[in-house]
Design a protein around this motif. Structure first.
Motif, PDB file in Angstrom:
ATOM      1  N   ILE A 355       0.546  -0.815   0.178  1.00  0.00           N
ATOM      2  CA  ILE A 355       0.392  -0.603  -0.455  1.00  0.00           C
ATOM      3  C   ILE A 355       0.931   1.167   0.350  1.00  0.00           C
ATOM      4  CG2 ILE A 355      -1.895   1.235   1.256  1.00  0.00           C
ATOM      5  CD1 ILE A 355      -2.952  -1.031   1.955  1.00  0.00           C
ATOM      6  N   GLU A 356       2.093   1.643   1.106  1.00  0.00           N
ATOM      7  CA  GLU A 356       2.659   2.603   0.866  1.00  0.00           C
ATOM      8  C   GLU A 356       3.799   2.548  -0.302  1.00  0.00           C
ATOM      9  OE1 GLU A 356       4.706   2.042   4.482  1.00  0.00           O
ATOM     10  OE2 GLU A 356       3.071   2.310   5.935  1.00  0.00           O
ATOM     11  N   LYS A 357       4.407   1.212  -0.868  1.00  0.00           N
ATOM     12  CA  LYS A 357       5.385   1.823  -1.995  1.00  0.00           C
ATOM     13  C   LYS A 357       4.267   1.891  -2.794  1.00  0.00           C
ATOM     14  CE  LYS A 357       8.445   1.679   0.956  1.00  0.00           C
ATOM     15  NZ  LYS A 357       9.708   3.085   1.574  1.00  0.00           N
ATOM     16  N   ILE A 358       3.184   0.703  -3.451  1.00  0.00           N
ATOM     17  CA  ILE A 358       2.946   1.229  -4.665  1.00  0.00           C
ATOM     18  C   ILE A 358       1.906   1.382  -4.687  1.00  0.00           C
ATOM     19  CG2 ILE A 358       2.179  -1.116  -6.348  1.00  0.00           C
ATOM     20  CD1 ILE A 358       3.995  -3.415  -4.751  1.00  0.00           C
ATOM     21  N   TYR A 359       1.092   0.902  -4.250  1.00  0.00           N
ATOM     22  CA  TYR A 359      -0.784   1.680  -4.321  1.00  0.00           C
ATOM     23  C   TYR A 359      -1.023   3.138  -3.786  1.00  0.00           C
ATOM     24  CZ  TYR A 359      -1.486  -3.408  -3.983  1.00  0.00           C
ATOM     25  OH  TYR A 359      -0.927  -4.948  -3.675  1.00  0.00           O
ATOM     26  N   GLN A 360       0.292   3.311  -3.243  1.00  0.00           N
ATOM     27  CA  GLN A 360       0.361   5.248  -3.231  1.00  0.00           C
ATOM     28  C   GLN A 360       1.453   5.846  -3.677  1.00  0.00           C
ATOM     29  OE1 GLN A 360      -0.595   5.475   0.931  1.00  0.00           O
ATOM     30  NE2 GLN A 360      -2.681   4.281   1.209  1.00  0.00           N
ATOM     31  N   SER A 361       2.233   5.248  -4.760  1.00  0.00           N
ATOM     32  CA  SER A 361       3.203   6.233  -5.341  1.00  0.00           C
ATOM     33  C   SER A 361       2.841   7.132  -5.680  1.00  0.00           C
ATOM     34  CB  SER A 361       3.881   4.706  -6.069  1.00  0.00           C
ATOM     35  OG  SER A 361       3.585   4.597  -7.210  1.00  0.00           O
TER      36      SER A 361
END
Length: 448
Positions: A355-361
């Motif tokens: 979530i932190e590194k991919i979906y909210q990139s």
């Protein structure tokens, strides 16, 4: 609920009962389901729909199509593994009715193959774009022309319900959609309820909804044939899940947890060594340290850990399902299989990082914003073409729009405002990421 009903081979329009023991072993009914899905145009369109990164140009990032194929493979293994044990526990299913271990695998594989078939372009932001067009955008003008539940279908537009529509809806010259077995349709439907009431309980089957009002009566027919247990007595229908829907969900959970994480590593969004540590924690009880130490590069180590993680989670999901089979059949099991996982903490850690590194990139958010605007614009174009606010809007432009979209033309003959709107939404959701961009450029005059 009982397995004899839950494994029904019935299809839309059948006038006689299909018996498993009379099936041609070279082309079984449940395997036909898989074939029909994979040859459908709706399934092929998933090759240009977002899984992780919208409009990604890299060749190693998953699309909805490659994700669905992988979920199907995992689902087939889960189905066979549990099917083998279920036949040992309920031998009459094999001896009297003719069911085999592979039947369970075929049902779960087919339902898993189709699990994302109704998802709009640009991932979950596409669902929100459609919903918010009707809750906050120009689509709000239709609220007074709809029932409360019809309006809820639109403002909470749901890819799962759209998938059921795509698989089953009547179209000119085609009745019953692609006519899947009711067992596969039951396993496909993770949320066997209509859009209202919204999240009436914290039970997993009430988290979302699984069919629109346009398919309500047919879903009731499917549920009654399968013997799904009702879980409410109000006019708003809802049922307990088909047991095999838990396996479809588990297969999806396994793949998006592990493989989205792997995509993040390949894209450079997650540090490789840091990511490997998380995967090692998940498989530490099963890892062959000598084999792992002998792998010379990160790609090989990652592939080994991914394979081991998927295999580990398949085995555990099957064990949890079998341990809770009686509660599931009684309609008393109300959580996902991995809510009971001994690896729950490790899974949550991996999802948190994704979530932190991919979906909210930044890359994902930037493209989702663009997709959001484009879908809202297209919905405005299509609704004004089919449901003009004034006679002035019924212009040559809207006529040209309809001529350019043959799949919307049949909706001109439909009297119901709701049927027109849900048809527009379903069509818009069927667009690929690339076709959404191309349609936006065409109608806005940005590209000829």
């Amino acid at each position: 609920m009982n397995w004899e009903q839950l494994l029904s081979l019935k299809r839309f329009g059948d006038t006689h009962k299909r018996l498993r023991k009379e099936q041609n072993e070279t082309r079984l009914g449940f395997e036909v389901d898989y074939d029909r899905i994979i040859f459908s145009s709706a399934f092929r369109s998933l090759q240009d729909k977002t899984q992780v990164i919208p409009l990604s140009k890299t060749d190693f990032v998953h699309t909805r199509l490659t994700h669905s194929l992988e979920v199907s493979v995992v689902g087939r293994s889960l189905g066979r593994l549990t099917g083998q044990k279920l036949l040992e526990k309920h031998p009459h299913l094999r001896d009297t009715y003719g069911y085999q271990m592979n039947d369970f695998g075929a049902i779960v594989a087919a339902a898993a193959l189709a699990h994302d078939i109704g998802n709009p372009p640009f991932g979950h932001s596409g669902e929100k774009a459609i919903g918010e067009y009707f809750s906050h955008g120009n689509g709000k003008r239709f609220k007074d022309k709809l029932t409360e539940t019809e309006y809820q279908d639109l403002v909470k537009f749901e890819g799962n319900a759209n998938g059921f529509k795509i698989l089953t809806e009547n179209r000119p010259g085609i009745e019953g959609g692609i006519r899947l077995s009711y067992a596969t349709l039951g396993a496909f439907t993770k949320y066997p309820k209509e859009s209202l009431p919204h999240k009436p309980t914290r039970k997993i089957e009430d988290k979302k909804f699984g069919f629109f009002q346009s398919e309500r009566e047919f879903f009731k027919e499917v549920a009654e044939e399968l013997g799904l247990k009702k879980n409410r007595e109000s006019n708003n229908i809802g049922y307990c899940r088909h047991p095999l829907a838990f396996l479809v969900e588990a297969a999806d959970d396994i793949c998006y947890t592990i493989i989205d994480f792997e995509d993040g590593i390949n894209l450079g969004l997650i540090d490789e060594e840091y990511a490997l540590e998380f995967l090692i924690k998940l498989v530490k009880n099963n890892i062959n340290t000598a084999k792992y130490s002998g792998l010379q590069n990160t790609a090989d180590r990652l592939a080994y850990l991914r394979s081991l993680a998927i295999n580990t989670l398949i085995g555990e999901a099957a064990e949890i399902f079998l341990a809770n089979e009686e509660a599931i059949l009684a309609g008393e099991f109300h959580e996902s299989l991995f809510d009971k996982s001994s690896y729950e903490a490790q899974i949550k850690d991996i999802i948190k990082i994704s979530i932190e590194k991919i979906y909210q990139s930044e890359e994902v958010i930037t493209k989702e914003i663009a997709g959001y605007r484009m879908l809202s614009y297209l919905l405005d174009i299509y609704t004004k073409a089919l449901l003009p606010e004034t006679e002035d809007q019924d212009s040559n432009f809207t006529s040209l729009v309809l001529k350019s979209v043959p799949k919307l033309q049949h909706l001109q003959e439909v009297d119901s405002v709701y049927e027109k709107l849900i048809g527009i939404c379903s069509f818009t959701a069927s667009l690929t990421d690339g076709l959404t961009v191309a349609s936006f450029e065409k109608y806005s005059g940005l590209k000829i």
